[in-house]
Write an enzyme that holds these catalytic residues in place. Sequence first.
Site, short mmCIF file in Angstrom:
data_model
loop_
_atom_site.label_atom_id
_atom_site.label_comp_id
_atom_site.label_asym_id
_atom_site.label_seq_id
_atom_site.Cartn_x
_atom_site.Cartn_y
_atom_site.Cartn_z
N ASP A 1 0.83 -1.19 0.00
CA ASP A 1 0.00 0.00 0.00
C ASP A 1 0.87 1.26 0.00
O ASP A 1 1.76 1.40 0.84
CB ASP A 1 -0.86 -0.06 1.28
CG ASP A 1 -1.93 1.00 1.30
OD1 ASP A 1 -2.99 0.79 0.68
OD2 ASP A 1 -1.70 2.05 1.95
N GLU B 1 1.49 -0.38 -5.01
CA GLU B 1 0.34 0.49 -5.25
C GLU B 1 0.87 1.92 -5.41
O GLU B 1 0.60 2.80 -4.61
CB GLU B 1 -0.66 0.41 -4.09
CG GLU B 1 -1.98 1.08 -4.44
CD GLU B 1 -2.61 1.87 -3.30
OE1 GLU B 1 -3.78 2.22 -3.41
OE2 GLU B 1 -1.92 2.16 -2.29
#
Lengths: 659, 659
Positions: free
Chosen positions: B387, B416
């Site tokens: 993330d 990401e």
Amino acid sequence: MTKELPSILNKRVVIEGVTPEIDSGRYPIKRVVGERVVVEADVFTDGHEALSCELRYRQHGANAWEAVPMQPLVNDRWHAEFTVTQLGSYTYTIQAWLDHFKLWAGYLVRRLEVGQDVSIELLIGAGLVDDTLSRITAHKDVANDAVSLADYAEKLRSDPETAIQAALSDELSALMLRNADKDGGITYDRELDVVVEPVRARFGAWYEFFPRSCWEKDCTHGTFKICEDRLPYIKELGFDVVYLPPIHPIGHTRRKGKNNNVVAQADDVGSPWAIGSELGGHKAINPDLGTLQDFTRFVQKAAKLGMQVALDIAFQCSPDHPYVKEHPEWFKMRPDNTIQYAENPPKKYEDIYPFDFDTTHWREMWAELLSIFEYWVGQGITIFRVDNPHTKALRFWQWLIASIKAQHPEVIFLAEAFTRPKVMYYLAKIGFSQSYNYFPWRNSAWELTEYFTELTKTDVKEFFRPNLWPNTPDILHESLQNGGRPAFMSRFVLASTMGASYGIYGPAYELCVNTPIAPGKEEYLDSEKYEIKHWDVGRADSLKTLITRVNKIRHDNPALQSNDNLRFYTTGNEHLLAYSKATNDLSNILLVVVNLDPEATQSGLIELPIEELGINPFAPYLVQDLLTGTYFEWSGSHNYVELNPHVLPAHVLLIRGTK
Amino acid sequence: MTKELPSILNKRVVIEGVTPEIDSGRYPIKRVVGERVVVEADVFTDGHEALSCELRYRQHGANAWEAVPMQPLVNDRWHAEFTVTQLGSYTYTIQAWLDHFKLWAGYLVRRLEVGQDVSIELLIGAGLVDDTLSRITAHKDVANDAVSLADYAEKLRSDPETAIQAALSDELSALMLRNADKDGGITYDRELDVVVEPVRARFGAWYEFFPRSCWEKDCTHGTFKICEDRLPYIKELGFDVVYLPPIHPIGHTRRKGKNNNVVAQADDVGSPWAIGSELGGHKAINPDLGTLQDFTRFVQKAAKLGMQVALDIAFQCSPDHPYVKEHPEWFKMRPDNTIQYAENPPKKYEDIYPFDFDTTHWREMWAELLSIFEYWVGQGITIFRVDNPHTKALRFWQWLIASIKAQHPEVIFLAEAFTRPKVMYYLAKIGFSQSYNYFPWRNSAWELTEYFTELTKTDVKEFFRPNLWPNTPDILHESLQNGGRPAFMSRFVLASTMGASYGIYGPAYELCVNTPIAPGKEEYLDSEKYEIKHWDVGRADSLKTLITRVNKIRHDNPALQSNDNLRFYTTGNEHLLAYSKATNDLSNILLVVVNLDPEATQSGLIELPIEELGINPFAPYLVQDLLTGTYFEWSGSHNYVELNPHVLPAHVLLIRGTK
């Protein structure tokens, strides 16, 4: 395991994509004195952190770096520039650091805009000032800054109004930037080099001639003394460099006769490139041309007229060269105990012995070859045209040029590198100031556009400076053979306006000599390489007037003195090539249009991005053809041009500025 | 002075312009097991000398190099390739040497052609063989070669006929090449790295879902046990990777309510990305989902079905995370002794504390964060979706990924990295196997063409592997909001056929959920991030059939399993995008045509270079739409296509090969 992690890992700024940078810094970029170095880089960090960065540069040998703040462009790209003012070399790199204060100040503005309570933020800012203060107090030279910073820290802890005013002040920003913890940041992992050469390395018109040939009625073999009287003519034509083929004693053994005949007659003078006889080698002068004293007087006379003399250094020996006896180990010996002559099987060049760069005695040989350059530098020569450098060990040149430039950064080397593209560029990377190139064989509009876009719009421009020759003693291109006088005019205008440096081999060029030795060959019939020619430079059909005019235009218009400002335009006619050169400030803009068809009048619509050139698109504007003095009234971006090659196949139009 | 010249100066071969080489070798290229590495370089020497060169490569840790002879292309460019067969890393470089024998042999042929006397030349050749012999006789492993070479040396000194036959023999060439003085040549000054990852790093279909949501009638909070029963559905759809948002305990303090409300209700479940509570942090499992045992059973069940489970690692903490108490030094403390929450002023994210990568305790913090990955690898997880990696120190990831891969080269990291282009690419350079990218925001034909040309036809392809997501829990692009079902179909076909790796966030995708939280926003209304959703995956209007079909096509057709074979074609219609993917041997060629207009039927003429695709231009040929099974008879290079978005906005045409 993590205890040993080096602190570099925790540096949060990344610097990459630095330009200019040639082959990841293996080779320097080139500049001449007074030029700018525009440096850009991708500099970024993680998340929303702010950073600052600066370009650092210094002259070779200087201890301290000069620093220029870099400015952000778009997309994490940063920009700064500096100017090189001294011959020699410079180094540049980039330093970047997280700028917590800049981030804090930017955030503070956004918080204030929406009316957030910033009392804690102001204390955080005061803390950042405190940190800077405690870091710099050891340094006496920033005592004033320390006093100011202490004052700001206090204000930031004062009433809100005072604190906010202090926080937003430009002075505090400047103080914090000046005293930033730059060394806590990161420095780009390469120091990149710039070689700085004289302006002549970029801009100059060269005139090559054979001093032994005759321009005068009472001449049978030219001499330096006679040549002194040719200098005013060359100066009048506007040339900057006088370039002489090799001036050394010429070998007798297997001397080539007229038209490269393998059997020479008794009175044949031989090729100046068959260097060396019992009279001496590369440091000697052919006595038929005169003495060393005559030569240096010739050089001084040229200098008085504002011209430099370039010598041709060709590292090869006639069988009679003293080296052959003194250093047979520098040549390749065949099993029959003869020395290997030059060849490109099945062709043999038996009047020439190449040096053997595979010799185990290479160190001694290199030292001697270097001493040849040193000798001529000692005689006041600062420009050398190097014959076929690509047929000698390539790294030899890297070492030789560096060795000369360490003592004489003013010396310029022109590579006669008529070879494959990669080798041609490599010789430029390793030190040659200028290079011959494919211009003689680029004749159509699309070829010229493609080739000069490569030379001037890619990284090539950082290390490769083209010198454009429409002819040489070896190259009489078929476009000149077939195109006659119109072709000689158009090729001259192309060479002299596309190239900041260009040259012609005269008087053959201005007299439009165009007979090849045989159809389909590029060599001249009765080539001056093998015989003494008699030239009548005063002939009425000489291109002297055109050449004189163009060289004056080159000197008057700085736009023509650079290469990387070249820009092509569409003409709607494949025979019509249009391009401009402009100074950075657009104070001098020239548009050149050349009809490449030597037979027929060609016309077209030149399409100019006139707004980029600073021209009002809604009003007519005057352009002046500097070749003829004629004015044209143009308007808008599309204007009609028509050129009759039998009159003058080119316009050199001043759109704006100098002249 | 020259006595000290290092012998490297006298090496006459130059190696440069090596590809692939990322940022001058600072970063490795990426491959998966079984892929080729095609290496090219500019290799040249001076003059007419001949050279030979070879590509050398070895697996990390191996002592000996493998060598592959390089073949000349044009313009001094050389080529060779090797295949990587093992996970981990490889190194490659290039060695080149002057090849006097090759030059001699080539010249001999030219001499013989014109009937030159070659008797001396044959002796020179014998001398070259002698030199090789005397150099290699020390090495026992070439004893056979030595015998053969001695024989050839004798023949070369024999009668002309025997000598010439020997000189021209392929065997002698091979002997001389094999025993060439390679170490007398030069080795490229960099060893370049290849990171080799599992095939899944390049090719895979991902399915993201929230395990806590309900697909079943009797469900109030999903669990791993319940999710086991969802796996057959996901398998049936044809997915390879099951990706779960964070599965850790969720914080209470400042928990966000439904629709990201800053005030949560008592029954609000919170965002899975607000990680950590008194129940544990990044190594714990939210007990509402089950136990570690439940989780590993779920992972094993997926594995049995041939699917891998990917975990989401988000390095941030809720205020209740154990780290906050145990390691307050890993967070930024404000002057009021509170911990700094995440913010992007004026926006505040008070339920999240970011780690402070400026902490002086960074080494301990890095070690702990690394141990989180190690922990889950220990539980059998080999794919991680990371993330927002761009909001953590970038070099931290370089170190972390290298540390994991040193022990577990099979682990795949998906970044990401929805951030600026330079940062996105940098994260790929420093180790991420795959990356999210701008696909969600590239919707028109020219945008897709431009972006995917950059990704697949430039150096980017060497280190950056895109994973294409038409939606995520954070991104519901307006093209889906406005385009409805036709847009969901076309964006799905684009993602799954342009990208060897792609993923969807389901069941929202297959159920075509397209209501944003507000006009002009990309967030979902009633986002699954903040509440438990109830999905009816059996709905008749689900895209299940299309998805199942396409995933089968992806598995059946190797052409769709790579990225760099993507090629675009003109369609004459800006709404119609056409591209092909083909295997290297052209045994499998797919042509995809997508109507990007979700409202109207669009048609155009697809222009294919059919001869390059191996199609007879003078005969009709059949293409089959693998989505429907329909055959079309095409002929020539221009063929008509018409697509009604309300039926099916795409063709996936098999032109040739597998199926």
